[in-house]
Design an enzyme around this catalytic site. Structure first.
Site, PDB file in Angstrom:
ATOM      1  N   LYS A   4     -14.648  -2.569  -3.934  1.00  0.00           N
ATOM      2  CA  LYS A   4     -13.828  -1.771  -2.971  1.00  0.00           C
ATOM      3  C   LYS A   4     -15.089  -0.821  -2.297  1.00  0.00           C
ATOM      4  O   LYS A   4     -14.882  -0.379  -1.172  1.00  0.00           O
ATOM      5  CB  LYS A   4     -12.761  -0.580  -3.684  1.00  0.00           C
ATOM      6  CG  LYS A   4     -12.314   0.408  -2.887  1.00  0.00           C
ATOM      7  CD  LYS A   4     -11.016   0.713  -3.184  1.00  0.00           C
ATOM      8  CE  LYS A   4     -10.732   1.911  -3.880  1.00  0.00           C
ATOM      9  NZ  LYS A   4      -9.304   2.348  -3.920  1.00  0.00           N
ATOM     10  N   GLY A  35     -13.563   1.957  -9.728  1.00  0.00           N
ATOM     11  CA  GLY A  35     -12.323   1.138  -9.663  1.00  0.00           C
ATOM     12  C   GLY A  35     -12.624   0.117  -8.944  1.00  0.00           C
ATOM     13  O   GLY A  35     -13.523  -0.296  -8.185  1.00  0.00           O
ATOM     14  N   SER A  70     -41.943 -22.198  37.453  1.00  0.00           N
ATOM     15  CA  SER A  70     -40.702 -22.413  36.371  1.00  0.00           C
ATOM     16  C   SER A  70     -40.942 -23.818  35.537  1.00  0.00           C
ATOM     17  O   SER A  70     -41.684 -24.727  36.168  1.00  0.00           O
ATOM     18  CB  SER A  70     -39.544 -22.706  37.528  1.00  0.00           C
ATOM     19  OG  SER A  70     -39.303 -21.710  38.299  1.00  0.00           O
ATOM     20  N   ARG A  96      -6.140  -3.607  -4.231  1.00  0.00           N
ATOM     21  CA  ARG A  96      -5.296  -3.889  -3.071  1.00  0.00           C
ATOM     22  C   ARG A  96      -6.239  -4.702  -1.751  1.00  0.00           C
ATOM     23  O   ARG A  96      -5.659  -4.792  -0.764  1.00  0.00           O
ATOM     24  CB  ARG A  96      -4.546  -2.652  -2.785  1.00  0.00           C
ATOM     25  CG  ARG A  96      -3.374  -2.346  -3.619  1.00  0.00           C
ATOM     26  CD  ARG A  96      -2.695  -1.070  -3.237  1.00  0.00           C
ATOM     27  NE  ARG A  96      -3.452  -0.045  -3.887  1.00  0.00           N
ATOM     28  CZ  ARG A  96      -3.301   1.371  -3.793  1.00  0.00           C
ATOM     29  NH1 ARG A  96      -2.645   1.697  -2.799  1.00  0.00           N
ATOM     30  NH2 ARG A  96      -4.176   2.232  -4.380  1.00  0.00           N
ATOM     31  N   ASN A 106     -43.524 -21.820  20.112  1.00  0.00           N
ATOM     32  CA  ASN A 106     -44.339 -20.995  19.192  1.00  0.00           C
ATOM     33  C   ASN A 106     -44.487 -21.512  17.860  1.00  0.00           C
ATOM     34  O   ASN A 106     -44.969 -21.153  17.060  1.00  0.00           O
ATOM     35  CB  ASN A 106     -43.797 -19.659  19.127  1.00  0.00           C
ATOM     36  CG  ASN A 106     -42.435 -19.511  18.781  1.00  0.00           C
ATOM     37  OD1 ASN A 106     -41.692 -20.633  19.177  1.00  0.00           O
ATOM     38  ND2 ASN A 106     -41.842 -18.574  18.232  1.00  0.00           N
ATOM     39  N   TYR A 107     -43.843 -22.533  17.542  1.00  0.00           N
ATOM     40  CA  TYR A 107     -43.301 -23.252  16.233  1.00  0.00           C
ATOM     41  C   TYR A 107     -43.722 -24.630  16.377  1.00  0.00           C
ATOM     42  O   TYR A 107     -43.111 -25.425  17.236  1.00  0.00           O
ATOM     43  CB  TYR A 107     -41.884 -23.076  15.930  1.00  0.00           C
ATOM     44  CG  TYR A 107     -41.312 -23.255  14.519  1.00  0.00           C
ATOM     45  CD1 TYR A 107     -42.314 -23.042  13.613  1.00  0.00           C
ATOM     46  CD2 TYR A 107     -40.285 -23.932  14.370  1.00  0.00           C
ATOM     47  CE1 TYR A 107     -41.900 -23.030  12.031  1.00  0.00           C
ATOM     48  CE2 TYR A 107     -39.715 -24.465  12.962  1.00  0.00           C
ATOM     49  CZ  TYR A 107     -40.687 -23.965  12.076  1.00  0.00           C
ATOM     50  OH  TYR A 107     -40.113 -24.364  10.890  1.00  0.00           O
TER      51      TYR A 107
HETATM   52  C1  UD1 Z   1      -6.280  10.603  -8.055  1.00  0.00           C
HETATM   53  C2  UD1 Z   1      -5.976  11.926  -8.425  1.00  0.00           C
HETATM   54  C3  UD1 Z   1      -4.925  12.360  -7.840  1.00  0.00           C
HETATM   55  C4  UD1 Z   1      -5.378  12.498  -6.346  1.00  0.00           C
HETATM   56  C5  UD1 Z   1      -5.683  11.247  -5.595  1.00  0.00           C
HETATM   57  C6  UD1 Z   1      -6.561  11.600  -4.563  1.00  0.00           C
HETATM   58  C7  UD1 Z   1      -6.290  11.967 -11.016  1.00  0.00           C
HETATM   59  C8  UD1 Z   1      -5.542  11.512 -12.322  1.00  0.00           C
HETATM   60  N1  UD1 Z   1      -5.681  11.686  -9.734  1.00  0.00           N
HETATM   61  O1  UD1 Z   1      -5.356   9.712  -8.072  1.00  0.00           O
HETATM   62  O2  UD1 Z   1      -4.493  13.761  -8.246  1.00  0.00           O
HETATM   63  O3  UD1 Z   1      -4.227  13.287  -5.476  1.00  0.00           O
HETATM   64  O4  UD1 Z   1      -6.825  10.805  -6.582  1.00  0.00           O
HETATM   65  O5  UD1 Z   1      -6.797  10.386  -3.920  1.00  0.00           O
HETATM   66  O6  UD1 Z   1      -7.288  11.989 -10.722  1.00  0.00           O
HETATM   67  N2  UD1 Z   1     -12.021   6.051 -10.846  1.00  0.00           N
HETATM   68  C9  UD1 Z   1     -12.964   5.654 -11.933  1.00  0.00           C
HETATM   69  N3  UD1 Z   1     -12.941   5.468 -13.001  1.00  0.00           N
HETATM   70  C10 UD1 Z   1     -11.387   5.592 -13.650  1.00  0.00           C
HETATM   71  C11 UD1 Z   1     -10.425   5.942 -12.575  1.00  0.00           C
HETATM   72  C12 UD1 Z   1     -10.635   6.219 -11.083  1.00  0.00           C
HETATM   73  O7  UD1 Z   1     -14.100   5.472 -11.497  1.00  0.00           O
HETATM   74  O8  UD1 Z   1     -11.472   5.119 -14.803  1.00  0.00           O
HETATM   75  C13 UD1 Z   1     -12.256   6.158  -9.401  1.00  0.00           C
HETATM   76  C14 UD1 Z   1     -11.437   5.165  -8.629  1.00  0.00           C
HETATM   77  O9  UD1 Z   1     -12.369   4.280  -8.238  1.00  0.00           O
HETATM   78  C15 UD1 Z   1     -11.328   6.145  -7.477  1.00  0.00           C
HETATM   79  C16 UD1 Z   1     -11.299   7.436  -7.723  1.00  0.00           C
HETATM   80  O10 UD1 Z   1     -11.629   7.477  -9.137  1.00  0.00           O
HETATM   81  O11 UD1 Z   1     -12.481   6.125  -6.384  1.00  0.00           O
HETATM   82  C17 UD1 Z   1      -9.759   7.975  -7.987  1.00  0.00           C
HETATM   83  O12 UD1 Z   1      -8.923   7.061  -8.782  1.00  0.00           O
HETATM   84  P1  UD1 Z   1      -7.645   6.435  -8.389  1.00  0.00           P
HETATM   85  O13 UD1 Z   1      -7.115   5.679  -9.562  1.00  0.00           O
HETATM   86  O14 UD1 Z   1      -7.526   5.952  -7.026  1.00  0.00           O
HETATM   87  O15 UD1 Z   1      -6.737   7.727  -8.672  1.00  0.00           O
HETATM   88  P2  UD1 Z   1      -5.481   8.169  -7.837  1.00  0.00           P
HETATM   89  O16 UD1 Z   1      -4.355   7.443  -8.855  1.00  0.00           O
HETATM   90  O17 UD1 Z   1      -5.415   7.662  -6.566  1.00  0.00           O
HETATM   91 CA    CA Z   2      -6.375   6.442  -4.984  1.00  0.00          CA
END
Ligand code: UD1
Ligand code: CA
Length: 458
Positions: free
Chosen positions: A27, A16, A408, A20, A389-390
């Protein structure tokens, strides 16, 4: 019959972008207690001795790969983020069927190894384990839907929830453990039939129920370890939680912490008995403090060992150094990397020591620079003395023998040696070796102008 434990593959989702955060730094590389979020998750994972850790990365590709290191690490690229299910799918080709797969999030850094262990115990060929948590404000989380008997039926994402489901407080943390073969079967059947048009990992819960694989929920005892860091506000909340937890650990181990809210412990810190830490102390591990060590206000210690009975007075910055017992450091001292101070050394205000060894009982109490120097024992270095030293191109060493007295305002132009027991007259610029046991000084003769008069204002 005791269950045979299967080899473990940990999959950390870290693709991800973290819009935000409003930051150029991906992140999962945002720092918590001085280390990337991802490094914290990796730490919790590697403590389980997994056969492999697969990190699914996307945004910030090369940067992320360079920032964290561990053994048995496998990087899996997810070029486009089509959802958590798709992310796990990207890692599957590298996971043997007989592995247990543990899914973690790169942005949920406070997860504890103990919790993960408890989850793995619930995982088997006919059962998968799911970590859930009860949140007072469950907004944004997937909700856990159970039947009347309390059995988990499925997970519904917030956006796909009915009005009734929205009221459920038990949420999906995202952490789950499941047999690889089952996971492969289910992920192959995922469809993006939801509000976000994504492949949801959470859909495998309903598939498990349908295939008569039991879903064992583990309700986390504290919600803190499951908090994610999506923006700078949440990041600061996590930092505060981390800070509090580490300070509590030290206090339970017997350390006197004047104000736990004003102590930052980052990384491994071990303390002897009767250690006292005053306010605004930052300890960046590994730090070892011996019995009776006192650290006064506003000190930063990074990768430092301190012997018993040493007192570090306010406003010192000490980095990659070894400090003996019964030393007095500060106030306002700076000890830089590769420095060793032996027992009973005094380093006073506005003294900087770098890449030097200072022998037992030696003192530099005021305004001095000691760099690339070996100082013997019982040496006194006077105020305002500097090892030069330098030369503008290379660094050179200064050697000061035992029992030397440096007056001193002395400039010691390296490379230079001062013999044992030598005395250097104040204000000297010493550019040649000084013999042992003698007074050496370099000073133009003092004169007084007899009939001189102060100018008068016109
Ligand atoms: C997800 C869960 C949700 C849970 C929440 C907890 C799913 C569909 N939903 O939602 O049930 O309550 O986490 O925080 O799983 N990521 C990837 N590749 C992707 C999508 C996401 O690596 O294609 C990673 C993101 O970087 C993140 C994590 O997976 O670290 C969660 O992804 P995020 O999009 O934040 O999921 P949520 O919508 O919060
Ligand atoms: Ca999340």
């Amino acid at each position: 019959m005791p269950k045979k434990t299967q080899p473990l593959s940990v999959v950390i989702l870290a693709a991800g972008q973290g819009k935000r955060m409003k930051s150029d730094l991906p992140k999962v590389l945002q720092p918590l207690a001085g280390h990337p979020l991802l490094a914290h998750v990796l730490g919790a994972a590697t403590a389980l001795n997994p056969a492999l850790v697969h990190i699914v990365y996307g945004h910030g590709g090369e940067q992320v790969r360079l920032a964290v290191r561990a053994e048995n690490l496998r990087w899996v690229q997810q070029a486009q983020q089509h959802g958590t299910g798709h992310a796990v799918q990207c890692a599957l080709p590298g996971i043997p069927d007989d592995h247990t797969v543990l899914v973690l999030y790169g942005d949920v850094p406070l997860i504890r190894t103990d919790t993960l262990r408890a989850l793995l115990v619930l995982t088997g060929p006919k059962s998968m384990a799911l970590l859930t948590a009860k949140f007072d404000a469950p907004e944004g989380y997937g909700r856990i839907v159970r039947n009347a008997k309390g059995q988990v039926l499925r997970i519904v994402e917030q956006r796909d929830c009915s009005a009734r489901e929205l009221k459920i407080r038990e949420c999906n943390t995202g952490v789950l453990a499941v047999n690889a073969k089952l996971l492969k079967r289910w992920l192959g059947k995922l469809k993006p039939a939801n509000a976000q048009r994504e492949y949801y990992l959470t859909d495998i819960i309903a598939m498990a129920v349908k295939d008569k694989v039991s879903v064992a929920p583990l309700v986390a005892s504290t919600a803190i370890e499951l908090l994610g860091a999506n923006d700078k506000l949440q990041l600061a909340t996590l930092e505060a939680e981390y800070r509090r937890a580490r300070a509590h650990e030290l206090m339970r181990a017997g350390v006197t912490v004047i104000d736990p809210a004003r102590l930052d412990v980052r990384g491994s810190v071990s303390c002897g008995r009767d250690v006292v830490l005053d306010v605004n102390v930052v300890l960046e591990g590994p730090v070892q403090l011996g019995d009776g060590v006192r650290i006064d206000a506003n000190c930063v210690l990074s990768q430092v060992q301190v012997g018993s009975g040493t007192h570090i007075k306010p406003n010192c910055v000490i980095e990659r150094a070894q400090i003996g017992s019964d030393c007095e450091i500060g106030p306002f001292s700076r000890i830089r990397p590769e420095t060793t101070l032996h027992d009973g050394v005094h380093i006073g205000n506005f003294v900087e020591v770098k890449k030097s060894e200072v022998g037992e009982g030696s003192k530099a109490n005021h305004l001095a620079y000691i760099g690339d120097t070996t100082v013997g024992s019982r040496v006194n270095i006077g105020a305002g003395s500097v090892t030069c030293n330098y030369d503008g191109v290379n660094k050179w060493r200064t050697e000061i023998g035992d029992g030397v007295f440096i007056g001193s305002g002395t400039m010691l132009v390296a490379p230079v040696k001062i013999g044992d027991g030598a005395t250097i007259g104040a204000g000297s610029t010493i550019s040649k070796d000084a013999p042992p046991g003698k007074l050496t000084l370099e000073r133009s003769s003092q004169k007084t102008v007899e009939h001189w008069q102060r100018p008068v204002k016109k």
